[in-house]
Design an enzyme around this catalytic site. Structure first.
Site, short mmCIF file in Angstrom:
data_model
loop_
_atom_site.label_atom_id
_atom_site.label_comp_id
_atom_site.label_asym_id
_atom_site.label_seq_id
_atom_site.Cartn_x
_atom_site.Cartn_y
_atom_site.Cartn_z
N HIS A 280 -3.56 -13.86 -38.20
CA HIS A 280 -4.62 -14.66 -38.82
C HIS A 280 -4.60 -16.11 -38.35
O HIS A 280 -5.63 -16.70 -38.06
CB HIS A 280 -4.46 -14.63 -40.34
CG HIS A 280 -5.01 -13.39 -40.97
ND1 HIS A 280 -4.48 -12.85 -42.11
CD2 HIS A 280 -6.05 -12.58 -40.62
CE1 HIS A 280 -5.16 -11.75 -42.44
NE2 HIS A 280 -6.11 -11.58 -41.56
N CYS B 121 -6.14 -17.74 3.76
CA CYS B 121 -5.64 -17.79 2.38
C CYS B 121 -4.62 -18.91 2.20
O CYS B 121 -4.00 -19.02 1.15
CB CYS B 121 -5.03 -16.46 1.97
SG CYS B 121 -3.64 -15.95 3.02
#
Length: 794
Positions: free
Chosen positions: A422, A752
């Site tokens: 919660h 890359c």
């Protein structure tokens, strides 16, 4: 769907999703699922609910309604002490009153029908008429009572539930959300208990709670009754299940994280609201195992997908497994109200501008944001006024009672709790970063100490020493200009994969396997292959790390599969180029057990790495484990978007050997669409490009190593670092040679390396050379994209 609005009590199977005003969001949803989804495999325990009409009748007949409204009218909810005093007073008024006779009789009749004269245990759950709306979750605002037995205890629990509408947190939350107190009623559901005290329970979402990525079901689980997970009292197991793989009948679990699960809630000795449950320790053997099996995870995820499809939106679902029958039940379902409502076209990125800061502690990250301030350690509700605007709230565990002060904090840190409790839901809704499940944050941090809490680096949240400089970058990705090549991303950390999908991209141009090994495994593969001959202290440390997995080797392969499949699922319809491990010997030595197996090299950068490792006699068995993982991801899970990259190939002969070794391990180039890319990062790779390309489907240029080897620079040396520049004419000449060879052969060519991320002008030059793709670090994608398009970042 309900028969009449004047009813005081109504069975859940007579309710539907349109009955929120009568029984609140959660109870309406329970009825909807029982009525419409039972035949589709969604199991919901039956029961009945009191109505809003019953609640208002109770408050009106007892004269409480006017008293309560009068008390709340002048209340300043920001005065924490006054809020606590007022809330307690109102709750006492309600609990001390008798229920109206007709309401009590209606509850008695329904309970008698439900129990059929037998002694049963029930859950008495709250459901407010204003909760679970699109802009407010009201998560955990009211009470739930478990293992209530006997009608007298049920009646008491109903009053307790009614009173919980006036919990401090609920009063404050309504004010901050703009709801009138008198406009919200409460319904109490009396629902047959699922005996999860002998099984497990938890929460699941039909999206990733941190990124909003909606192609997975995120499941948390712990032993015993589910309130421990919901309250954040335990660190639960976490799982991600791919919706598409599950729908296709493929292995679908792509991530598993073992929680500590130290405690569990079980039935108490009495069925009253005060002694209905108790908390006990979980046996160590159980803590070291996952609380759900593969079959159970698949069953849960299927039910979640069925519920989501029915409601047509992302859902937040509580579930419970009956340990006696092994049946799995849904006990609550509500709309997810935070991530599903965010604008996916707006990218908000929090970035720390300081490097090398000391990490004080870490836990599970909530919210992908960063907060900094002074530590305020709060042990209980009475100390909440210690927290001032901008402080970092630190506690053993927060719960929704703390909502009035949570919004003051710049960040929240707890010892216990998981990402679906919660408090985590409230923190997300408030936009406050939270790091939960740290274990001992209240001991490691000092009251008044300056800290920075970062939730912007993946699943793990870090608490750094000092208030670090950070910035928030916001970009719109609604209308990206077209480019002449594909922009891909370098992604090393699977934790961030779901977030990175929100950026414009054409897939992953570089996924470093060593990042997965380092972050998710942390053990040298040789140590796992030779567990029986390890020194005792090392084997003990490894045994703790591999808990929950069938064997040391299964742990290594399974974790590789999890990391790779997470990336592949995140970028499901695009290529994901996975580079096989490229640790140097000094880096491998830093893994657990690594020093036993790694040579001592003067210059590891130029030593035992890349393809040379794979084909060597003393590392080949480790490489074969990597192959086993890749084969499972591609062939069993069906994630054929995964491609393979081989790094640091020194000779054409070595290239041939690696391709043969891959084929021997079931990864034959071209079979099942497999592309094998070579990392072009040595001058010899560019000089002999045509010969190397005979064995590969293209090049991915590693500009970092290519630059250091071309210019004779150690990139780790600060003395000559000023000479390191990927734009050097010699480097560019080799880049051109590699690109031209690939284009001539009709094969893939991308880059890359770090260069295009650091130097947008180099990316522009590569675009002019006709490169197929540029793979960028995620934090540079938007800036580089707009630069290449000749536009400023919007």
């Amino acid at each position: 769907m309900a028969a009449q609005s004047t009813a005081l009590v109504i069975n859940l199977d007579q309710l539907g999703k349109d009955d929120i005003e009568m029984v609140g969001g959660k109870n309406a949803s329970l009825g909807e699922m029982i009525s419409h989804l039972s035949d589709l495999g969604v199991s919901v325990p039956g029961g009945f609910a009191t109505t809003s009409n019953a609640f208002y009748q109770f408050l009106t007949e007892t004269g409480l309604l006017d008293k309560i409204n009068s008390e709340l009218k002048t209340l300043d909810v920001n005065d924490v002490n006054k809020l606590a005093e007022t809330g307690k007073k109102i709750r006492t008024w309600i609990i001390e009153q008798e229920l109206p006779k007709d309401l009590e009789q209606a509850v008695r009749d329904s309970f008698e029908e439900m129990s059929d004269g037998k002694e049963i245990a029930v859950a008495v759950r709250s459901s407010a008429t204003a909760e679970d709306l699109p802009d407010a979750s009201f998560a955990g605002q009211q009470e739930t009572f478990l293992n209530i037995r006997g009608i007298d205890n049920v009646l008491i629990a109903i009053k307790e539930v009614f009173a919980s509408l006036y919990n401090d947190r609920a009063i404050s939350y309504r004010v901050h959300k703009g709801f009138e107190h008198e406009g919200v009623a409460l319904s109490a559901a009396v629902q047959r208990m699922v005996r999860s005290e002998t099984g497990a329970a938890g929460v699941m979402f039909t999206l990733d709670t941190e990124s909003g990525f909606d192609q997975v079901v995120f499941i948390t689980s712990s032993y015993g009754l589910g309130e421990m997970v919901v309250q954040g009292a335990v660190n639960p197991d976490e799982f991600y299940v791919s919706k598409q793989l599950l729908a296709n009948g493929k292995p679908a679990i792509i991530r598993r994280n073992l929680g500590s699960k130290h405690k569990k809630m079980i039935y108490g000795d009495e069925g009253s609201t005060t002694k209905s449950v108790k908390i006990i320790d979980v046996e160590k053997e159980d803590r070291m195992q996952f609380s759900l099996s593969t079959e159970e995870l698949n069953s849960l995820a299927k039910q979640a997908m069925t519920i989501e499809k029915h409601y047509g939106q992302a859902m937040d679902i509580e579930w419970a497994k009956d340990g006696d029958t092994n049946e799995i039940f849904i006990v609550q379902a509500r709309p997810e109200t935070v991530k599903s409502r965010q604008d996916s076209n707006v990218m908000e990125r929090y970035v720390i501008n300081t490097t090398g800061a000391k990490v004080l502690c870490e836990g599970r990250s909530i919210g992908q944001r960063i907060g900094a301030g002074k530590v305020r350690i709060v042990n209980n509700l009475n100390e909440m006024d210690k927290v001032q605007e901008g402080d970092v709230l630190v506690s053993d565990m927060t719960d929704p009672d703390w909502e009035p002060v949570m919004k003051r904090a710049s960040a929240i840190i707890t010892n216990r709790g998981g990402r679906t409790c919660h408090a985590a839901i409230i923190a997300r809704e408030l936009g406050v970063p939270a790091i939960v499940g740290c274990g001992n944050a209240t001991e490691l941090l000092v009251d008044g100490q300056d800290v920075t809490a970062s939730c912007a680096e993946g699943d793990t949240g870090f608490i750094y020493e000092g208030q670090l400089d950070f910035e928030v970058k916001t970009n719109s990705v609604e209308s990206m200009p077209e480019l002449a090549f594909k922009v891909m991303m370098n992604v090393g950390n699977p934790d961030r994969a779901f977030s990175f999908t929100q950026m414009p991209n054409e897939g992953i141009g570089l996924a470093r396997l060593e990042f997965i090994i380092n972050r998710m495994i942390g053990v040298h593969p040789k140590a796992l292959l030779n567990m029986n001959s390890l020194p005792r202290e090392i084997s003990q440390a490894i045994n703790e790390r591999i808990a929950g997995y069938a064997s040391p080797i299964d742990f290594y392969v399974d974790k590789l599969v999890e990391g790779i499949s997470t990336l592949a699922v995140a970028f499901m319809d695009q290529p994901v180029i996975v580079r096989m491990s490229d640790f140097k010997s000094n880096e491998y030595a830093n893994l657990l057990g690594g020093k036993l197996y790694e040579p001592s090299e003067e210059n590891p950068m130029l030593g035992f790495r890349g393809a040379s490792r794979y084909v060597s006699d003393n590392f080949r068995d480790c490489f074969e484990l990597e192959c086993k993982a890749l084969k499972r991801v591609r062939d069993e899970m069906g994630l054929t978007n995964v491609e393979i990259m081989i790094p640091f190939v020194r000779t054409v002969g070595e290239a041939k050997q690696v391709i043969e070794l891959l084929e021997k391990n079931g990864l034959k180039r071209g079979e099942n669409g497999l592309r094998v890319i070579m990392m072009c990062e040595l001058p010899t790779n560019a000089l002999l490009a045509e010969e190397f390309l005979e064995h590969f489907d293209g090049f991915s240029i590693g500009s970092n190593d290519l630059t250091q080897l071309t210019l004779g620079l150690d990139r780790d040396s600060g003395i000559v670092s000023h000479l390191f520049d990927e734009r050097d004419p010699a480097v560019k000449k080799l880049l051109s040679m590699a690109i031209d060879a690939c284009r001539k052969a009709g094969k893939y060519v991308g880059i890359c390396g770090q260069g295009p991320s650091d130097h947008p002008d180099l990316a522009y030059w590569l675009m002019e050379q006709g490169i197929s793709s540029v793979s960028l670090n995620p934090d540079s994608v938007l800036d580089t994209w707009f630069f290449l398009a000749g536009e400023e970042v919007k």
